[in-house]
Write a protein that holds these residues in place. Sequence first.
Motif, PDB file in Angstrom:
ATOM      1  N   LEU A 204       0.836  -1.200   0.000  1.00 59.36           N
ATOM      2  CA  LEU A 204       0.000   0.000   0.000  1.00 59.36           C
ATOM      3  C   LEU A 204       0.873   1.253   0.000  1.00 59.36           C
ATOM      4  N   ASP A 205       0.368   2.296  -0.646  1.00 60.82           N
ATOM      5  CA  ASP A 205       1.097   3.562  -0.634  1.00 60.82           C
ATOM      6  C   ASP A 205       0.724   4.370   0.620  1.00 60.82           C
ATOM      7  N   GLU A 206       1.176   5.617   0.695  1.00 67.52           N
ATOM      8  CA  GLU A 206       0.948   6.418   1.906  1.00 67.52           C
ATOM      9  C   GLU A 206      -0.519   6.778   2.121  1.00 67.52           C
ATOM     10  N   ASP A 207      -1.331   6.634   1.071  1.00 69.89           N
ATOM     11  CA  ASP A 207      -2.781   6.910   1.187  1.00 69.89           C
ATOM     12  C   ASP A 207      -3.583   5.632   1.395  1.00 69.89           C
ATOM     13  N   MET A 208      -2.885   4.541   1.716  1.00 68.01           N
ATOM     14  CA  MET A 208      -3.517   3.228   1.943  1.00 68.01           C
ATOM     15  C   MET A 208      -4.207   2.696   0.681  1.00 68.01           C
ATOM     16  N   GLU A 209      -3.683   3.086  -0.487  1.00 69.75           N
ATOM     17  CA  GLU A 209      -4.179   2.555  -1.761  1.00 69.75           C
ATOM     18  C   GLU A 209      -3.187   1.506  -2.266  1.00 69.75           C
ATOM     19  N   LEU A 210      -3.680   0.542  -3.056  1.00 69.83           N
ATOM     20  CA  LEU A 210      -2.815  -0.507  -3.598  1.00 69.83           C
ATOM     21  C   LEU A 210      -1.731   0.074  -4.500  1.00 69.83           C
ATOM     22  N   ASP A 211      -0.502  -0.330  -4.262  1.00 68.29           N
ATOM     23  CA  ASP A 211       0.594   0.041  -5.156  1.00 68.29           C
ATOM     24  C   ASP A 211       0.752  -1.099  -6.162  1.00 68.29           C
ATOM     25  N   ILE A 212      -0.108  -1.095  -7.174  1.00 69.08           N
ATOM     26  CA  ILE A 212      -0.153  -2.215  -8.118  1.00 69.08           C
ATOM     27  C   ILE A 212       1.160  -2.353  -8.890  1.00 69.08           C
ATOM     28  N   GLU A 213       1.696  -1.230  -9.363  1.00 72.07           N
ATOM     29  CA  GLU A 213       2.947  -1.287 -10.139  1.00 72.07           C
ATOM     30  C   GLU A 213       4.102  -1.828  -9.291  1.00 72.07           C
TER      31      GLU A 213
END
Length: 281
Positions: free
Chosen positions: A84-93
Amino acid sequence: EVVKTMTSSGTTGQLVSRIFLDRETSSAQQKCLTKIVSYFIGNKRINMLILDSSAVIKNRNMFSARGAGILGFSMFGSKRQYALDEDMELDIEGMKTFLEAHKGETIFMFGFTFMVWQHFYKKLLETGFQPDLSKGVLIHGGGWKKLVNEKVSPEEYKVRLNEVCGILPENVHDYYGMVEQTGCVYMECKCGHLHASTFSDVLIRRPYDFSLAEVGEKGLVEVVSMLPGSYPGHVLLTEDEGMILGEDDCPCGLKGKYFKIEGRIKNAEIRGCSDTYAAKF
């Protein structure tokens, strides 16, 4: 001689525990955690996918329980990638690059129960991204309150994760533990039971007179640890309910006591990392 201060998880306004560690206690906790977890993932460090955001561990001197959990389990990872990134979103790449580089290898995953569900499982469904984690091993913990309210059982949790990323249900292990007794985690075996290790004990007490409950009798969970040297955390009466299921006879083959947690006692404040985070939702 304090080298590290940790705080327990809590919701806004709660008085949290502050745990003071000296080098000896911190070292004992790390060694104990290594002994317990290596039974489930092997003795070698393996590539690790952390199902959380790196933002949690920015302040190294003042660890939250969540940060302490991530850092504690991170020592089992050779190369680490946050899902997850800093916004708690999936870091798909980031995940694609990491998994491509380690194709066919065992991947160790760590996260907190509700966060794995909310930010990993649900987002995989939403985005349609289906990583191949069939060789993955997931360790998760921090409470089930929100998911139980959403009618998600531990069995369904494993099945749903298997559907979106291929992880085998027998490779998904819940654990019970707390920052006040870091190192002594109670791991879930392949039969779905939590186990006490050589370094700890679990007692169930009747809530009316604190006498010891029988095997199979529900009561208050008390956890005992040999490890603390710099703070008084050897015996803790929790606000969780549970029961001992047996001793030395779990079908999985592990010796010692095995038990299950039934949940928090009525009106108790929410405490686990996963549950306090879930309270926002």
